[in-house]
Design an enzyme around this catalytic site. Structure first.
Site, short mmCIF file in Angstrom:
data_model
loop_
_atom_site.label_atom_id
_atom_site.label_comp_id
_atom_site.label_asym_id
_atom_site.label_seq_id
_atom_site.Cartn_x
_atom_site.Cartn_y
_atom_site.Cartn_z
N TYR A 58 0.82 -1.21 0.00
CA TYR A 58 0.00 0.00 0.00
C TYR A 58 0.86 1.27 0.00
O TYR A 58 0.40 2.32 -0.42
CB TYR A 58 -0.90 0.06 1.24
CG TYR A 58 -1.98 -0.98 1.33
CD1 TYR A 58 -2.31 -1.81 0.26
CD2 TYR A 58 -2.70 -1.13 2.52
CE1 TYR A 58 -3.31 -2.76 0.39
CE2 TYR A 58 -3.71 -2.07 2.64
CZ TYR A 58 -4.00 -2.90 1.58
OH TYR A 58 -5.00 -3.83 1.71
N HIS A 118 -1.55 -12.07 1.95
CA HIS A 118 -2.50 -11.15 1.31
C HIS A 118 -2.89 -11.60 -0.10
O HIS A 118 -2.03 -11.91 -0.92
CB HIS A 118 -1.84 -9.77 1.24
CG HIS A 118 -2.75 -8.67 0.80
ND1 HIS A 118 -4.10 -8.66 1.06
CD2 HIS A 118 -2.49 -7.53 0.10
CE1 HIS A 118 -4.62 -7.56 0.56
NE2 HIS A 118 -3.68 -6.87 -0.03
#
Length: 319
Positions: A58, A118
């Site tokens: 991110y 993830h």
């Protein structure tokens, strides 16, 4: 703020959790500096949010680290993540450990509370479980993180095949992050009954998507679903498909947060924003009472069979 226990972890987390990914990335996605993004995170913490989720890819871990500075570490629950493929190739256990160490450095902390593998695709699930998990548990035992989790590749897995596989290994995963919203409810049948039985913590993502916030997109989508035969027109106004929710309420975004927040089996609802006013409004919605039972029943009856609707991919996550 209201708090709940995240499955069997024992972690007390706010029912509203700040997600630092998505399109906004706490403002970085719209041009804010790392320091300004940290101010958004501080605003959430000041309002009782104690669960903050980020990820190495991110690019927001430094902002979380700045926001943590000067606050008691044990009062904040931090989760971060690593994808298990880099440039299309499965990563090795050693590289995954490197990612964990890099995240800890960027966050400025000695440990994270939850570390997620993830966006695990179904084809990579057994590799993740059998090869990566044993290596990560060694890092857990060294104190680098407290609990292991998994997140689904929601936009690429509308049937939730990965999470539906993972809930059959409840002892492997302490926490699961999954997509759930008013027009994407398969977890009600396939996931929550097993996470509740296995006491696996759940974090809801994708609760508010463009389909609820972008004018005209909901009607356009529903018209398309009806034309394709995926949705019966009976009982639905295609031009205002969720109009029955908005009379006297705060709007679709408010309804979306309340629907997810009060779903049995949902522990914490993640929201993302780079705007403090929006942040306050999101928290207020998550803390409101459940939708009327008749409205929830209608959402289940009309849309409960749909999968994958509105699971658009954030720009920064696209290849």
């Amino acid at each position: 703020m209201e708090y709940t226990t995240l499955g069997r972890t024992g972690l007390r987390v706010s029912v509203a959790g700040l997600g630092c990914g998505g399109n906004s990335r706490v403002g970085i996605g719209t041009g804010k500096s790392m320091a300004e993004a940290a101010d958004v995170i501080r605003a959430a913490l000041d309002r009782g949010v104690n669960y903050v989720d980020t990820a190495l890819n991110y690019g927001t871990e430094p902002a979380v680290g700045l926001a943590l500075n000067g606050r008691p570490r044990d009062e904040i629950v931090i989760s971060t993540k690593s994808t298990i493929r880099v440039e299309g190739e499965r990563i090795t256990p050693d590289l995954l450990v490197t990612h964990l160490d890099e995240s800890l450095k960027l966050l400025g902390t000695e440990y994270v509370d939850v570390y997620y593998l993830h966006g695990v695709a179904l084809g990579d699930y057994e590799y993740a479980r059998d090869v990566l998990v044993p290596a990560m548990l060694k890092q857990r035992d060294k104190g680098k993180f407290r609990h292991l989790g998994i997140t689904e590749p929601a936009a690429n897995d509308p049937e939730q095949s990965t999470i539906r596989r993972a809930v059959d290994d409840p002892n492997c995963w302490d926490v699961m992050m999954l997509a759930f919203h008013m027009l994407h409810q398969p977890a009600r049948q396939h996931v929550f009954p097993k996470t509740k039985t296995g006491r696996v913590g759940t974090a809801m993502m994708y609760v508010v998507r463009n389909i609820f916030s972008r004018p005209g997109l909901l009607a356009e989508t529903v018209h398309g679903l009806i034309e394709d035969g995926a949705l019966s027109p009976v009982g639905i106004d295609p031009d205002d498909p969720l109009g029955f929710l908005t009379d006297g309420d705060e709007g679709l975004i408010d309804a979306a947060y309340r629907f997810a927040r009060h779903q049995p089996g949902a522990d914490t609802v993640l929201f993302g924003t780079g705007n403090v006013d929006h942040l306050i409004a999101n928290i207020e919605s998550i803390l409101r009472p459940p939708l009327p039972e008749a409205d929830v029943a209608q959402l289940h009856a009309l849309f409960g069979h749909l999968t994958g609707v509105g699971l658009d991919i954030p720009e920064h996550m696209r290849d």
